[in-house]
Write a protein that holds these residues in place. Structure first.
Motif, PDB file in Angstrom:
ATOM      1  N   LYS A   2       0.865  -1.133  -0.104  1.00 49.46           N
ATOM      2  CA  LYS A   2       0.118   0.110   0.194  1.00 49.46           C
ATOM      3  C   LYS A   2       0.952   1.296   0.173  1.00 49.46           C
ATOM      4  N   GLN A   3       1.950   1.079   0.708  1.00 48.81           N
ATOM      5  CA  GLN A   3       2.812   2.469   0.607  1.00 48.81           C
ATOM      6  C   GLN A   3       3.431   2.586  -0.520  1.00 48.81           C
ATOM      7  N   ASP A   4       3.717   1.476  -1.431  1.00 49.04           N
ATOM      8  CA  ASP A   4       4.510   1.672  -2.799  1.00 49.04           C
ATOM      9  C   ASP A   4       3.457   2.423  -3.630  1.00 49.04           C
ATOM     10  N   ARG A   6       1.062   4.354  -2.833  1.00 47.48           N
ATOM     11  CA  ARG A   6       0.820   5.896  -2.516  1.00 47.48           C
ATOM     12  C   ARG A   6       2.088   6.692  -2.954  1.00 47.48           C
ATOM     13  N   THR A   7       2.949   6.130  -2.881  1.00 48.65           N
ATOM     14  CA  THR A   7       4.165   7.049  -3.359  1.00 48.65           C
ATOM     15  C   THR A   7       4.157   7.045  -4.634  1.00 48.65           C
ATOM     16  N   LEU A   8       3.838   5.955  -5.237  1.00 50.28           N
ATOM     17  CA  LEU A   8       3.999   6.129  -6.971  1.00 50.28           C
ATOM     18  C   LEU A   8       2.807   6.912  -7.476  1.00 50.28           C
ATOM     19  N   GLU A  10       1.760   9.494  -5.522  1.00 47.24           N
ATOM     20  CA  GLU A  10       2.297  11.013  -5.160  1.00 47.24           C
ATOM     21  C   GLU A  10       3.570  11.534  -6.143  1.00 47.24           C
ATOM     22  N   GLU A  11       4.033  10.601  -6.599  1.00 46.82           N
ATOM     23  CA  GLU A  11       5.467  10.762  -7.568  1.00 46.82           C
ATOM     24  C   GLU A  11       4.747  11.382  -8.870  1.00 46.82           C
ATOM     25  N   GLU A  12       3.560  10.764  -9.418  1.00 44.58           N
ATOM     26  CA  GLU A  12       3.080  10.902 -10.683  1.00 44.58           C
ATOM     27  C   GLU A  12       2.420  12.284 -10.419  1.00 44.58           C
ATOM     28  N   ARG A  13       1.809  12.317  -9.402  1.00 40.43           N
ATOM     29  CA  ARG A  13       0.932  13.687  -9.124  1.00 40.43           C
ATOM     30  C   ARG A  13       2.107  15.116  -9.217  1.00 40.43           C
TER      31      ARG A  13
END
Length: 194
Positions: A2-4, A6-8, A10-13
């Motif tokens: 789940k953490q991965d 989310r970070t993915l 967020e990075e895309e955004r």
């Protein structure tokens, strides 16, 4: 995991996406191909102009009619004060039988009045009888006023009927007098011619 994710996301955004150069022009070209601009024909423009002219004309006519309405001439009439006779009851209002009696006498009086033949020879006699009828009519109105003030009673009702009878009798006497006058004139003319 789940953490991965989310970070993915967020990075895309956080990334700023840029479009390729000329993308906007290419998009407009494709839109033009799919939906070509329709050329406005001469008749279409002429129709629009005619519609505008008609609407302006109708507006002008409407405004002119509103401004040139003929002013209504108003005359104020002073209404006379309402008298007791306006709301008065009459002999015919008391009962159906009295209505029949009143109607009979009034119509008989009017019939006799309509049958009178007025001439220079009988004008004096008719005027005299009409004066008496006017007096009886005034007395009838006084009796009607009394009927309204005091209320219906035998004396007033009897007097009203008697007044109508006297008026009819007076007219019948006038008719008889006129007949006699006419007969005497005819006899005089006959005697003078023989």
């Amino acid at each position: 995991m789940k953490q991965d994710l989310r970070t993915l996301f967020e990075e895309e955004r956080a990334k700023k996406h840029e479009m390729k150069a000329g993308h906007e022009a290419r998009f407009e070209d494709r839109l033009e191909e799919a939906f070509p601009k329709q050329k406005r024909s001469f008749y279409y423009v002429l129709g629009m102009a005619a519609s505008v002219v008609v609407l302006i004309g109708l507006g002008f006519v409407f405004v002119q009619q509103m401004q040139t309405e003929v002013p209504v001439k108003t005359t104020v009439l002073e209404k006379p004060a309402e008298t007791e006779a306006t709301y008065a009851i009459s002999l015919g209002d008391l009962s159906p039988d009295l209505k029949k009696v009143e109607t009979y006498y009034v119509s008989s009086i009017n019939l006799e009045l309509s049958r009178l033949e007025l001439s220079e020879d009988n004008k004096v006699i008719i005027d005299d009888f009409m004066g008496r009828l006017a007096e009886l009519n005034t007395e009838y109105q006084n009796l009607n006023r009394e009927l309204n003030e005091i209320g219906p009673n035998e004396q007033t009702i009897g007097a009203l009927i008697k007044n109508l009878q006297i008026r009819l009798q007076l007219l019948l006497k006038l008719k008889e007098k006129l007949h006699q006058l006419k007969s005497s004139d005819n006899e005089t003319v006959t005697t003078n011619t023989i």
